[in-house]
Enzyme design. Structure first.
Site, short mmCIF file in Angstrom:
data_model
loop_
_atom_site.label_atom_id
_atom_site.label_comp_id
_atom_site.label_asym_id
_atom_site.label_seq_id
_atom_site.Cartn_x
_atom_site.Cartn_y
_atom_site.Cartn_z
N HIS A 55 -18.51 14.66 33.40
CA HIS A 55 -19.11 13.51 33.19
C HIS A 55 -20.58 13.95 33.30
CE1 HIS A 55 -16.19 10.88 35.57
NE2 HIS A 55 -15.60 11.43 34.59
N GLU A 57 -23.53 12.74 34.48
CA GLU A 57 -23.92 12.52 35.88
C GLU A 57 -23.77 14.15 36.70
OE1 GLU A 57 -22.87 8.62 34.23
OE2 GLU A 57 -21.66 10.64 34.68
N CYS A 85 -19.55 7.19 39.10
CA CYS A 85 -18.29 7.10 39.71
C CYS A 85 -18.49 7.73 40.84
CB CYS A 85 -17.37 7.74 38.73
SG CYS A 85 -17.46 9.76 38.72
N CYS A 88 -19.55 11.47 40.80
CA CYS A 88 -20.80 11.87 40.15
C CYS A 88 -21.92 11.37 41.27
CB CYS A 88 -21.02 10.98 38.78
SG CYS A 88 -20.20 11.82 37.67
#
Length: 160
Positions: A55, A57, A85, A88
Site C-alpha cells: 500500500h 501509505e 487501512c 497503514c
C-alpha cells in the site's frame, strides 16, 4: 479543514490512484509532504504483484522512517486517496508522521462495495484511523474529489 494547498496534494493522490488502476492495480495513491510544503515522496498501490502489503501509505511511512528526522516526520502530512487501512494507520503512527488528509473514507469504500454487489470479504477489519493511531490528526473525506474516487472504484470493480 482543507485549503487550496491541501486540494492540490489530494488531487495528486487521486491522480496516482488513477495511475494504479490504469496499471492493473487497486486505485489508491498517496503523497508525503513536508511541514514546509515540499513534496518528499509519492507512491501508488502495488499489490497486483502479489504482495498485499504494498500500500502506498505503508511504503511512505517506511520511506519517512528511513529519510526524515522524528521532528520532520511529526510536521509532515500524508495526502491519500483513501483512508488508511489498519496496517497503514499503524505504520503511520509508529513512524511518528503528522497529519493525514484522505479523499474518501473506509466507510464510503465499504458502502460502495455493497452498492456494486461485491461479496469479497477483506482479511482485515475496516477501522477508522483514530482507532489505530489515536494521536494522529486526521481530515477527510474531501468532498471536492469524492466523486472522482468513487468512479475509480466503480471502474476497478467492473474490471474484477
Amino acid at each position: 479543514m482543507t485549503n487550496a494547498t491541501d486540494l492540490k496534494h489530494i488531487r495528486r493522490a487521486v491522480e496516482l490512484a488513477r495511475e494504479a488502476l490504469d496499471a492493473g492495480d487497486e486505485p489508491f495513491g498517496s503523497v508525503l509532504v513536508s511541514g514546509d510544503g515540499k513534496v518528499l515522496a509519492e507512491d501508488r498501490n502495488r499489490v497486483a504483484g502479489g504482495d498485499q502489503t504494498r500500500h502506498p501509505e505503508f511504503d511512505l511511512a517506511r520511506w519517512a522512517g528511513e529519510n526524515m528526522t522524528p521532528a520532520e516526520r511529526a510536521k509532515a502530512t500524508v495526502y491519500t486517496s483513501g483512508e488508511h487501512c489498519p496496517m497503514c494507520a499503524a505504520a503511520h503512527g509508529w513512524a511518528g508522521l503528522g497529519r493525514i488528509v484522505y479523499a474518501a473514507s473506509s466507510r464510503q469504500f465499504n458502502q460502495w462495495r455493497k452498492e456494486m454487489g461485491s461479496t469479497r470479504e477483506s482479511p482485515v477489519r475496516s477501522l477508522p484511523i483514530q482507532e489505530i493511531a489515536p494521536f494522529v490528526k486526521v481530515e477527510g473525506p474531501v468532498p471536492e474529489v469524492e466523486a472522482e474516487v468513487h468512479e475509480l472504484h466503480r471502474r476497478a470493480f467492473a474490471k474484477s
